[in-house]
Design an enzyme around this catalytic site. Structure first.
Site, PDB file in Angstrom:
ATOM      1  N   LYS A 189       0.660  -1.233   0.044  1.00  0.00           N
ATOM      2  CA  LYS A 189      -0.034   0.017   0.088  1.00  0.00           C
ATOM      3  C   LYS A 189       0.625   1.307  -0.064  1.00  0.00           C
ATOM      4  CE  LYS A 189      -0.555   0.323   4.925  1.00  0.00           C
ATOM      5  NZ  LYS A 189       0.031   1.443   5.277  1.00  0.00           N
ATOM      6  N   THR A 190       2.069   1.296   0.750  1.00  0.00           N
ATOM      7  CA  THR A 190       2.993   2.419   0.654  1.00  0.00           C
ATOM      8  C   THR A 190       3.390   2.769  -0.626  1.00  0.00           C
ATOM      9  OG1 THR A 190       3.481   1.896   2.959  1.00  0.00           O
ATOM     10  CG2 THR A 190       4.689   3.562   1.928  1.00  0.00           C
ATOM     11  N   ASP A 203      -3.968   7.385   4.307  1.00  0.00           N
ATOM     12  CA  ASP A 203      -3.346   6.112   4.564  1.00  0.00           C
ATOM     13  C   ASP A 203      -4.202   5.531   5.891  1.00  0.00           C
ATOM     14  OD1 ASP A 203      -1.773   3.804   4.543  1.00  0.00           O
ATOM     15  OD2 ASP A 203      -0.059   4.557   5.673  1.00  0.00           O
ATOM     16  N   GLU A 204      -4.134   4.192   6.001  1.00  0.00           N
ATOM     17  CA  GLU A 204      -4.609   3.523   7.025  1.00  0.00           C
ATOM     18  C   GLU A 204      -6.063   4.075   7.516  1.00  0.00           C
ATOM     19  OE1 GLU A 204      -3.500   0.996   8.234  1.00  0.00           O
ATOM     20  OE2 GLU A 204      -1.150   0.986   8.319  1.00  0.00           O
ATOM     21  N   GLN A 221      -8.417  -4.918   9.080  1.00  0.00           N
ATOM     22  CA  GLN A 221      -7.447  -4.679  10.138  1.00  0.00           C
ATOM     23  C   GLN A 221      -7.652  -3.418  11.060  1.00  0.00           C
ATOM     24  OE1 GLN A 221      -2.977  -5.160   9.150  1.00  0.00           O
ATOM     25  NE2 GLN A 221      -4.083  -4.876   6.877  1.00  0.00           N
ATOM     26  N   ARG A 233       1.343 -11.124  10.311  1.00  0.00           N
ATOM     27  CA  ARG A 233       2.678 -10.664  10.639  1.00  0.00           C
ATOM     28  C   ARG A 233       3.747 -11.795  10.154  1.00  0.00           C
ATOM     29  NH1 ARG A 233       1.544  -6.284   9.907  1.00  0.00           N
ATOM     30  NH2 ARG A 233      -0.437  -7.294   9.303  1.00  0.00           N
TER      31      ARG A 233
END
Length: 729
Positions: A35-36, A219-220, A250, A617
């Protein structure tokens, strides 16, 4: 045009998101999906194609680290100066806006920002100036009340009061706002609220920023609060577009004020028809992703996506059942040794847990084995504030001449003894060459502070007298209760975790009491009888040993900066991180999912999202562990395996460990009476009122049959089988 090399590094869905036309869009970005890269490449593409100037970039992140990373990546793609870009956190961007328009915002040019501790100090000053009883209105409670209402966009005049207590809190909120205005300061929540109010009422300013920021990138997005969403909507208006990147699976920060509903509202209000899913994962092997997909499918409120990878299937998930929490820690330790033998660096191994209190048993195992570790995003167990306070009381029980312990907790919880009084005690102590304890006993101050000192002395004397007849865990429990620490933290809105840590200290004492022996005391250097305690006080002797043990564990084995170390953290702290090997411990009902979630709307679904975060993770190895028994409140509790383990397909896991009923093993088994053969010791059951539990005994027959159940939330209950309404779990 932007470099073709950069564009060709994008997968088809990433490319589609980066090159969207002038429309608002929701980019549903799964864990590890890049995503970044999408966000930063989108900015570079807009600038290179002339749709946006660097001066017109507004990109919102949730951490300063993420903002710096975005700017670094953009700089690497473009030969431009990024200083004019507005890239930062919500609070950072609002601060920037308020600094530029401080007069319109009604602020002094040099207004100061209060961090959390500064704000708490300001609240305490307010309560003191108004002569408000802190027992009735705890400073942290008022601080939480103020921030929660500000984050909801509510000034005191708009807060609804339901009783006298909430009415008084609202009045204090108004007084606090007045105090901040007089002093020219703003807290963190005020930055966003003041910026929102400024844009809402000032049409000229609002239009200026709408013209400047035609593209807003976030973002997020799933972590935004309601006020943050409203702030974004104000800036966007009807013509600007919002490029929102987030993952509804998330959304795990409801306790911080994040609203998972925002992502659904945004999809409906802005991004209808412009939903792009980034589902290719570049982090984990396929079996890990399939487990995460299967788990999250049990949530009903989600937009839906399927993570996949071309990195290969990898290994199955290891699910291990231990007899006890100490056995669980021993299993984890053995697997860590195995991983190290395969050249997996310690820094690439993470131990995750739902609650901070769980770290104590794991830390003890690592300490004993001499393995360096680092507690990420938090303190080691024996370094936590509430634990150090409790240990200070115990040190005074063992030795009241301990000046450090005396000074630490003389006014914790508050007894009206301020710094000036403590300085007076120190001065007298130095003049007379005696301890603070001796001064407090023989020459206490006068007035209210003196009464507080006298009460403290009596408290310690009473603890020393009553503790002689108690076991070590009983001593710890009594000190926590009588000191007022438990009540003190109960008054804090977020004090539950601190209380859990205090209860874990009782567990630590119980474990130490069982395990302690002469060789261990010799190793600790406590095998010599303390000179100030008579030979007839064995319980104080054990207390000395326990305090030495706690000091040693607190003082060693935390890795130094740069040293290879095992990573310990809560699942919340693990968000955004990744490791080669991940252990998720304590997968039991009431622990993960946590008890708190069972009676909350969306509670279990958020816990499942948290488990989803934990699973994703891991890159290569994933270990899921649970224990049949775990120490809680100093007593052994029998556990039911987490429902999340049952939600992972069996073909994806490899099981190991104990496979016998936990209660039967712990209690040695019982012969079941005839007439009650439906039930057996160790069986998992559910009760309509008490919830999940484990049968520990069945007695009698027919209508006289009775069953004793250890319920996860309510402990031991004896029930008549005829009326118990139990069902198998």
């Amino acid at each position: 045009m932007i470099s073709n090399d950069i564009l060709t590094q994008l997968n088809p869905q990433q490319l589609k998101a980066v090159t969207l036309p002038h429309v608002s869009a929701l980019i549903l970005a799964g864990a590890g999906s890049g995503k970044t890269r999408v966000l930063t490449t989108r900015v570079a593409w807009l600038i290179q194609t002339g749709q946006l100037s660097p001066h017109g970039v507004l990109a919102v992140t949730f951490t300063n680290k993420a903002a710096r990373e975005m700017l670094t990546r953009i700089s690497a793609m473009l030969t431009i100066n990024t200083r004019g870009m507005w890239v930062g956190t919500f609070h950072g961007l609002c601060n920037r806006m308020l600094r530029m328009h401080y007069r319109d915002a009604g602020l002094p040019q040099t207004f100061q920002i209060l961090d959390s501790q500064d704000q708490l100090a300001a609240v305490k000053r307010l309560l003191k100036s108004l002569n408000v009883d802190e027992e009735r209105f705890a400073p942290r409670e008022l601080q939480y009340f103020i921030n929660a209402n500000k984050e909801a966009g509510l000034r005191a005049a708009r807060v609804q009061s339901y009783d006298e207590h909430s009415k008084r809190l609202t009045e204090l909120y108004a007084e606090y706002d007045q105090q901040c205005r007089r002093e020219g300061v703003v807290d963190f929540a005020e930055l966003l609220l003041r910026s929102y109010e400024l844009l809402e009422r000032n049409e000229i300013l609002r239009d200026h920023y709408r013209r400047r920021f035609s593209h807003i990138l976030v973002d997020e997005f799933q972590d935004t609060s309601r006020l943050q969403y409203l702030w974004l909507k104000l800036l966007a208006g009807s013509d600007n577009v919002i490029f929102a990147v987030g993952d509804d699976d998330q959304a795990i920060y409801a306790f911080r004020g994040a609203s998972a509903q925002n992502i659904f509202d945004f999809e409906r209000e802005f991004a209808s028809g412009s939903l792009i899913k980034l589902e290719q994962n570049y982090r984990s092997h396929a079996q890990i992703l399939e487990a995460a997909n299967a788990l999250i499918h049990h949530n009903t409120k989600r937009l839906g996506k399927e993570l996949w990878t071309d990195a290969g299937r990898g290994e199955p998930l290891r699910v291990h059942e231990s007899v006890s929490d100490t056995d669980e820690a021993a299993f984890i330790l053995q697997q860590v040794h195995n991983l190290r033998s395969e050249a997996v660096p310690l820094s690439e191994i993470a131990l995750l847990y739902r609650s901070n209190a769980q770290s104590r048993v794991l830390e003890h195992a690592l300490f004993t084995a001499g393995l360096p570790y680092r507690v990420y995003g938090g303190l080691r167990f024996f370094e936590r504030q509430e634990i150090k306070h409790a240990l200070a009381y115990l040190r005074l029980v063992a030795n009241p001449e301990d000046d450090g312990a005396f000074a630490r907790v003389l006014n914790v919880p508050a007894r009206g003894v301020g710094n000036r009084t403590l300085e007076q005690l120190h001065s007298t102590s130095e003049q007379r060459a005696v301890s603070l304890w001796e001064v407090a006993r023989s020459n206490p101050p006068t007035g209210r502070a003196g009464q507080g000192v006298i009460g403290f002395v009596r408290l310690i004397e009473g603890l020393r007298r009553d503790c002689l007849a108690l076991s070590l865990p009983e001593v710890v429990a009594l000190a926590i209760e009588r000191s007022g620490l438990k009540h003190h933290y109960q008054l804090e809105p977020e004090g539950k975790e601190r209380i859990e840590n205090l209860e874990e200290l009782i567990n630590a004492a119980a474990t130490f009491d069982v395990e302690s022996d002469a060789p261990q005391r010799a190793a600790l250097g406590t095998d010599q009888q303390p000179q100030d305690e008579p030979e007839s006080d064995p319980r104080l002797r054990t207390l000395h040993d326990f305090l030495a043990h706690a000091a040693l564990e607190a003082g060693e084995h935390q890795a130094v900066p740069g040293q290879q170390a095992l990573q310990l953290m809560t699942v919340h702290s693990a968000k955004g991180l990744e490791f080669d090997a991940v252990f998720i411990s304590g997968l039991e009902e009431g622990l993960f999912p946590h008890d708190n979630s069972l009676n909350q709307a969306d509670g279990v679904e958020e816990e499942r999202r948290l488990m989803y975060v934990a699973l994703t993770r891991a890159r290569r190895r994933l270990y899921l562990t649970h224990a049949q028994t775990r120490m809680l409140h100093g007593q052994t509790r029998y556990n039911i395996a987490s429902r999340f383990l049952r939600e992972i397909p069996e073909q994806l896991v490899q099981r190991s460990g104990a496979r016998v009923p936990s209660a039967a093993q712990a209690l040695g088994g019982y012969a079941l009476p005839s007439g009650a053969s439906r039930w057996r010791v160790g069986q998992d059951v559910l009760h309509p009122k008490f919830g999940p539990g484990v049968i520990v005994s069945v007695q009698g027959r027919g209508s006289d049959a009775r069953v004793t159940v250890n319920f996860r939330r309510d402990g031991m209950r004896e029930l008549a089988l005829e009326y118990a309404k139990l069902v198998p779990a």
